[in-house]
Design a protein around this motif. Structure first.
Motif, PDB file in Angstrom:
ATOM      1  N   GLN A   1      23.148  22.366  37.156  1.00  0.00           N
ATOM      2  CA  GLN A   1      23.355  22.157  38.579  1.00  0.00           C
ATOM      3  C   GLN A   1      22.585  23.176  39.393  1.00  0.00           C
ATOM      4  OE1 GLN A   1      24.382  20.189  40.755  1.00  0.00           O
ATOM      5  NE2 GLN A   1      25.780  18.744  39.798  1.00  0.00           N
ATOM      6  N   VAL A   2      22.188  22.742  40.573  1.00  0.00           N
ATOM      7  CA  VAL A   2      21.423  23.599  41.470  1.00  0.00           C
ATOM      8  C   VAL A   2      22.025  23.513  42.858  1.00  0.00           C
ATOM      9  CG1 VAL A   2      19.187  24.000  42.550  1.00  0.00           C
ATOM     10  CG2 VAL A   2      19.295  23.281  40.149  1.00  0.00           C
ATOM     11  N   GLN A   3      22.207  24.640  43.484  1.00  0.00           N
ATOM     12  CA  GLN A   3      22.595  24.648  44.894  1.00  0.00           C
ATOM     13  C   GLN A   3      21.435  25.211  45.712  1.00  0.00           C
ATOM     14  OE1 GLN A   3      25.205  25.837  42.597  1.00  0.00           O
ATOM     15  NE2 GLN A   3      25.720  23.675  42.722  1.00  0.00           N
ATOM     16  N   LEU A   4      21.183  24.549  46.822  1.00  0.00           N
ATOM     17  CA  LEU A   4      20.143  24.968  47.757  1.00  0.00           C
ATOM     18  C   LEU A   4      20.809  25.207  49.110  1.00  0.00           C
ATOM     19  CD1 LEU A   4      17.471  22.254  46.855  1.00  0.00           C
ATOM     20  CD2 LEU A   4      17.541  24.608  46.020  1.00  0.00           C
ATOM     21  N   VAL A   5      20.591  26.367  49.674  1.00  0.00           N
ATOM     22  CA  VAL A   5      21.224  26.709  50.945  1.00  0.00           C
ATOM     23  C   VAL A   5      20.146  27.081  51.951  1.00  0.00           C
ATOM     24  CG1 VAL A   5      22.856  28.207  52.123  1.00  0.00           C
ATOM     25  CG2 VAL A   5      23.301  27.487  49.758  1.00  0.00           C
ATOM     26  N   GLU A   6      20.043  26.267  53.003  1.00  0.00           N
ATOM     27  CA  GLU A   6      19.067  26.541  54.054  1.00  0.00           C
ATOM     28  C   GLU A   6      19.681  27.435  55.118  1.00  0.00           C
ATOM     29  OE1 GLU A   6      18.425  22.028  53.098  1.00  0.00           O
ATOM     30  OE2 GLU A   6      20.106  23.422  53.299  1.00  0.00           O
ATOM     31  N   SER A   7      18.823  28.146  55.812  1.00  0.00           N
ATOM     32  CA  SER A   7      19.245  28.960  56.942  1.00  0.00           C
ATOM     33  C   SER A   7      18.056  29.179  57.855  1.00  0.00           C
ATOM     34  CB  SER A   7      19.824  30.299  56.472  1.00  0.00           C
ATOM     35  OG  SER A   7      18.837  31.048  55.781  1.00  0.00           O
TER      36      SER A   7
END
Length: 117
Positions: A1-7
């Protein structure tokens, strides 16, 4: 699994600059490609910029010369530097990643960029 968090998305004036970031939950060495997409109200999501495992980049014509995609391995982050912003750049910007050997597409939750005076 991969989490991508934009900001980094925010309101900016026309002609201004902004950098948005995408932090990955694992080493970006494992990604075959990463990209930024955007979706404006009432429009389809479109590819804005992409960077391959080998470092080659490509951009949609409307942002060439204004946007730059880059990555930093130390903190597993991909950036999109946006200069000379125009109202037409207003959209939700999404980070995308493709893992080597994994058929799934991974998306972040999006970050809102608004270009307006």
């Amino acid at each position: 699994q991969v989490q991508l968090v934009e900001s980094g998305g925010e309101l900016v004036q026309p002609g201004g600059s902004l950098r948005v970031s995408c932090a990955a939950s694992r080493s970006i060495f494992s990604f075959n490609s990463m990209a930024w997409y955007r979706q404006a109200p009432g429009k389809q999501r479109e590819l804005v910029a992409a960077i391959s495992r080998g470092g080659s980049t490509n951009y949609v014509d409307s942002v060439k010369g204004r946007f730059t995609i880059s990555r930093r391995y130390n903190d597993n982050t991909v950036y999109l530097q946006m200069n000379s912003l125009e109202p037409e750049d207003t959209a939700v910007y999404y980070c995308y990643a493709k893992l080597t050997g994994d058929l799934r597409d991974y998306w972040g939750q999006g970050t809102q960029v608004t270009v307006s005076s």
